[in-house]
Design an enzyme around this catalytic site. Structure first.
Site, PDB file in Angstrom:
ATOM      1  CB  CYS A  34      -0.717   0.073   1.243  1.00 42.22           C
ATOM      2  SG  CYS A  34      -1.773   1.407   1.731  1.00 42.22           S
ATOM      3  CB  CYS A  37      -0.014   1.892   4.178  1.00 40.00           C
ATOM      4  SG  CYS A  37      -1.738   1.209   3.987  1.00 40.00           S
TER       5      CYS A  37
END
Length: 109
Positions: A34, A37
């Site tokens: 991600c 993230c």
């Protein structure tokens, strides 16, 4: 560089580490693939040092631990949930800045 003050929790440790903790806990639900993230990772690490002893900062890999994210209805990552006294205080979904995360944490201390 990842902070040694951020703890990594699994499904099996979640209740004892987060729900049962006397301190408020901010949990970052994330995955290694991600991009957003990864983008907030440095802010999470800084906050763990800044709020050490006041708030527990934890990360949970949603790919390795699907039960807990499912329990909290997490459908997008990163999702950060703030817990206090075992209850959800607030949550943020998406990549946000350090200042917004600081404000979230201050709701619990």
């Amino acid at each position: 560089m990842a902070s040694d003050k951020v703890i990594h929790v699994s499904d099996s440790e979640f209740d004892s580490t987060v729900i049962g903790n006397a301190l408020p806990c901010l949990v970052d639900f994330w995955a290694p693939w991600c991009g957003p993230c990864k983008a907030i990772g440095p802010a999470i690490d800084e906050l763990a040092g800044e709020f050490e002893g006041k708030v527990v900062i934890a990360k949970m890999n949603v790919d390795d631990n699907p039960a807990t994210p499912g329990k909290f209805g997490i459908r997008a990552i990163p999702t950060l949930i703030l817990f206090k006294g075992g209850e959800v205080v607030d949550q943020i979904t998406g990549a946000v800045g350090k200042t917004q995360l600081q404000e979230l944490i201050k709701k619990a201390i």
